[in-house]
Write an enzyme that holds these catalytic residues in place. Structure first.
Site, PDB file in Angstrom:
ATOM      1  N   GLU A 197       9.503  15.298  15.623  1.00 20.51           N
ATOM      2  CA  GLU A 197       9.975  15.102  14.253  1.00 20.51           C
ATOM      3  C   GLU A 197       9.261  16.091  13.338  1.00 20.51           C
ATOM      4  OE1 GLU A 197       9.035  11.353  12.149  1.00 20.51           O
ATOM      5  OE2 GLU A 197      11.123  11.401  11.493  1.00 20.51           O
ATOM      6  N   GLU A 249       9.283   1.032  11.190  1.00 22.10           N
ATOM      7  CA  GLU A 249      10.365   2.023  11.122  1.00 22.10           C
ATOM      8  C   GLU A 249       9.695   3.386  11.182  1.00 22.10           C
ATOM      9  OE1 GLU A 249      12.093   4.673   9.976  1.00 22.10           O
ATOM     10  OE2 GLU A 249      13.367   3.909   8.355  1.00 22.10           O
ATOM     11  N   LYS A 277       0.867  -1.190   0.000  1.00 19.54           N
ATOM     12  CA  LYS A 277       0.000   0.000   0.000  1.00 19.54           C
ATOM     13  C   LYS A 277       0.901   1.235   0.000  1.00 19.54           C
ATOM     14  CE  LYS A 277      -1.949   2.984   2.031  1.00 19.54           C
ATOM     15  NZ  LYS A 277      -1.772   4.434   1.670  1.00 19.54           N
ATOM     16  N   CYS A 313      13.814   9.877   7.504  1.00 18.28           N
ATOM     17  CA  CYS A 313      13.535   9.389   8.861  1.00 18.28           C
ATOM     18  C   CYS A 313      14.715   9.627   9.795  1.00 18.28           C
ATOM     19  CB  CYS A 313      13.229   7.902   8.844  1.00 18.28           C
ATOM     20  SG  CYS A 313      11.910   7.478   7.719  1.00 18.28           S
TER      21      CYS A 313
HETATM   22  P1  ADP Z   1       1.874  11.203   7.054  1.00 16.33           P
HETATM   23  O1  ADP Z   1       1.339  11.755   8.339  1.00 16.33           O
HETATM   24  O2  ADP Z   1       2.914  12.009   6.440  1.00 16.33           O
HETATM   25  O3  ADP Z   1       0.787  10.832   6.121  1.00 16.33           O
HETATM   26  P2  ADP Z   1       1.878   8.504   7.856  1.00 16.33           P
HETATM   27  O4  ADP Z   1       2.775   7.770   8.770  1.00 16.33           O
HETATM   28  O5  ADP Z   1       0.495   8.756   8.334  1.00 16.33           O
HETATM   29  O6  ADP Z   1       2.597   9.862   7.485  1.00 16.33           O
HETATM   30  O7  ADP Z   1       1.809   7.771   6.457  1.00 16.33           O
HETATM   31  C1  ADP Z   1       2.620   6.696   6.072  1.00 16.33           C
HETATM   32  C2  ADP Z   1       1.769   5.635   5.428  1.00 16.33           C
HETATM   33  O8  ADP Z   1       0.813   5.182   6.374  1.00 16.33           O
HETATM   34  C3  ADP Z   1       0.979   6.078   4.211  1.00 16.33           C
HETATM   35  O9  ADP Z   1       0.989   5.031   3.249  1.00 16.33           O
HETATM   36  C4  ADP Z   1      -0.422   6.262   4.761  1.00 16.33           C
HETATM   37  O10 ADP Z   1      -1.425   6.067   3.785  1.00 16.33           O
HETATM   38  C5  ADP Z   1      -0.485   5.164   5.797  1.00 16.33           C
HETATM   39  N1  ADP Z   1      -1.482   5.362   6.860  1.00 16.33           N
HETATM   40  C6  ADP Z   1      -1.921   6.518   7.376  1.00 16.33           C
HETATM   41  N2  ADP Z   1      -2.836   6.299   8.341  1.00 16.33           N
HETATM   42  C7  ADP Z   1      -2.978   4.963   8.440  1.00 16.33           C
HETATM   43  C8  ADP Z   1      -3.773   4.087   9.254  1.00 16.33           C
HETATM   44  N3  ADP Z   1      -4.606   4.569  10.169  1.00 16.33           N
HETATM   45  N4  ADP Z   1      -3.646   2.756   9.082  1.00 16.33           N
HETATM   46  C9  ADP Z   1      -2.791   2.258   8.176  1.00 16.33           C
HETATM   47  N5  ADP Z   1      -2.037   3.017   7.373  1.00 16.33           N
HETATM   48  C10 ADP Z   1      -2.121   4.350   7.496  1.00 16.33           C
END
Ligand code: ADP
Ligand code: MG
Length: 492
Positions: free
Chosen positions: A395, A260, A185, A294
């Site tokens: 961060e 990570e 994903k 990161c």
């Molecule tokens: P940002 O805040 O910059 O979007 P995230 O850590 O939320 O950083 O995003 C990293 C990844 O996690 C993306 O692929 C995002 O679609 C996914 N993501 C965001 N929220 C969720 C969630 N609740 N469950 C699973 N995946 C998520």
């Protein structure tokens, strides 16, 4: 050249890759992808949700259990991975340009990364032949025991937008080496190279269903993958906030997790260091990829006797860094990935101002003709920062450096470690004893001495503390994808 001029962008809607087929989301929904340097649309992407994730997991399960993939010998898996590495190498320009169009990173950086990524694939190709168990000798008479390594099964991977191809390769490599299957994903802000890499896997001879790519939003597609009861292992790279949600969502089937989750990495400069080398390195450590890394070295601890001189040197390097459209070969920094990220980073700059920090350079979003349609923040060096300020604790994921003077080795060790994170740490010194002392005392998954942010396919990388668990690269990465079975055979 128009930003949409790319062979992968000729079809108006990019579909999901499920079971070797390109398909629309079951709901028919799509979402837009835009170039963060210009605001220009790059196309539409299928907006997968829980139903599409389920379809992909079913395909990945079938591919894991039914032929041909489970019958691939290690040597056959190796061959496929080597072919994938060759294809990626041959299409370096296409991948680098698509990454840059989609997430903004400088073309020299996205291109340069592919050298590492083909190395990562070839490393995993080798590792495909290095999977082995042991024959422990039990004290039970007439018993033979063998430990057998088996693939963990259907894997999920949720990746961020800061290095979309990079993260895709890191998730796919060990899956192919061990004989697992994958539902990937991508991040909603940068899904294009993960899709193109999925296509490359098919071209390399990876059977249908082994690598599936489902684009969509985190709260829907991502959450469904994290919660799915038939996913055996999930690998997540992203923010610690989302990481915590993933841990909770994974509880339903207690799937194996590796996480990570970024950091607030200390970068420590002692007065005895080679400062002429350390200053540009300190700038690159935090401003590379516009700080969207990161392990960015965001807390710059500088020994007090050289603090002023060193800060000036870093600010001078920062001021000379060229910022602009990532497609420009001469730039050092591209835009931030999105309006949301711009809002987040400028919010931190406001908090720095409000909490009393001073700006040695940068500090404001770039505005005016050529800048307004993109999300550009110049390298920013903050002084007069206290350890407790928001910018020194959280961060930011933007080009923002906090300078923090220190007086002694003991003091800086404590302050460097006083963070919930522990991904990376750097130090510069010519004192070999000190290098060893701090190398041991710093609580981080990677400690760099007289260098920063070096990576290698053979060297594990990952977090201590809230930076996550599990390791990527190296043999540990493979183990994350393997189960250990103890096979007991009574011999009489
Ligand atoms: P940002 O805040 O910059 O979007 P995230 O850590 O939320 O950083 O995003 C990293 C990844 O996690 C993306 O692929 C995002 O679609 C996914 N993501 C965001 N929220 C969720 C969630 N609740 N469950 C699973 N995946 C998520
Ligand atoms: Mg998010």
């Amino acid at each position: 050249m128009s930003s949409t001029d790319h062979p992968f962008l000729s079809a108006p809607t990019k579909q999901l890759l499920i079971d070797g087929q390109w398909v629309n989301a079951l709901s028919g929904a799509t979402f837009d992808s835009r170039n963060p340097a210009t605001g220009e649309p790059l196309g539409h992407l299928a907006q997968g949700d829980a139903a599409d994730i389920d379809r992909a997991v079913v395909a990945a399960r079938r591919a894991f259990e039914d032929g041909p993939w489970p019958r691939f010998t290690p040597a056959e898996r190796q061959k496929v991975i080597l072919r994938l590495a060759d294809l990626l190498e041959n299409r370096t320009e296409d991948f680098a340009r698509l990454d840059t169009l989609d997430m903004g990173g400088p073309i020299r950086r996205t291109r340069g990364a592919i050298g590492l990524l083909t190395g990562v694939l070839r490393y995993f190709a080798g590792q495909a032949l290095a999977i082995h168990g042991a024959t422990p000798q039990p004290s039970i008479p007439d018993m033979f025991v063998a430990t057998v390594k088996e693939p963990v099964g259907v894997c999920g991977a949720i990746i961020p937008w800061n290095g979309p191809l990079w993260a895709s390769v890191l998730k796919v490599g060990p899956v192919l080496a061990t004989g697992c299957t994958l539902v990937l994903k991508p991040a909603e802000d940068a899904s294009l190279t993960p899709l193109m890499f999925g296509q490359l896997c098919l071209e390399a001879g990876v059977p249908p269903g082994v690598i599936n790519v489902v684009t969509g939003f985190g709260e829907t597609a991502g959450a469904a993958l994290a919660a799915h009861l038939d996913v055996d292992k999930l690998s997540f790279t992203g923010s610690d906030v989302t990481g915590r949600r993933i841990v909770a969502a994974s509880a339903g089937n207690l799937k194996r997790l590796s996480l990570e989750l970024g950091g607030k990495s200390p970068h420590i400069i002692f007065a005895d260091a080679d400062l002429a080398v350390a200053a540009p390195a300190a700038a690159v450590a935090v401003f590379g990829n516009s700080g969207q890394v990161c392990s960015a070295g965001t807390r710059l601890f500088v020994e007090r006797s050289i603090a002023e001189e060193f800060t000036d040197a870093v600010a001078k390097v920062a001021a000379q860094m060229r910022i602009g459209n990532g497609m420009d070969e001469t730039i050092d920094l591209g835009p931030l990935v999105s309006q949301r990220q711009l809002t987040r980073v400028t919010g931190y700059l406001d908090s720095a101002r409000a909490e009393g920090a001073a700006f040695a350079c940068g500090g404001e979003r770039l505005t005016g003709a050529g800048w307004d349609t993109g999300f550009f923040v110049p390298p920013t060096v903050l002084t007069n920062v206290q350890d407790g300020m928001t910018v020194a604790r959280e961060e930011i994921f933007g080009p923002v450096l906090s300078v923090l003077p220190f007086d002694s080795e003991e003091e800086v060790t404590k302050r460097a470690n006083a963070t919930p994170f522990g991904l990376g740490a750097g130090l510069w010194t010519r004192d070999i004893g000190r290098a060893h002392r701090l190398g041991k005392a710093l609580r981080a998954g990677s400690v760099w001495v007289n260098c920063y942010n070096t990576l290698d396919p053979a060297v594990p990388s990952g977090g201590y503390k809230a930076s996550g668990y599990g390791r990527e690269y190296g043999p540990n990465h493979l183990e994350e994808h393997l189960q250990v079975k103890s096979l007991w055979i009574a011999t009489s």
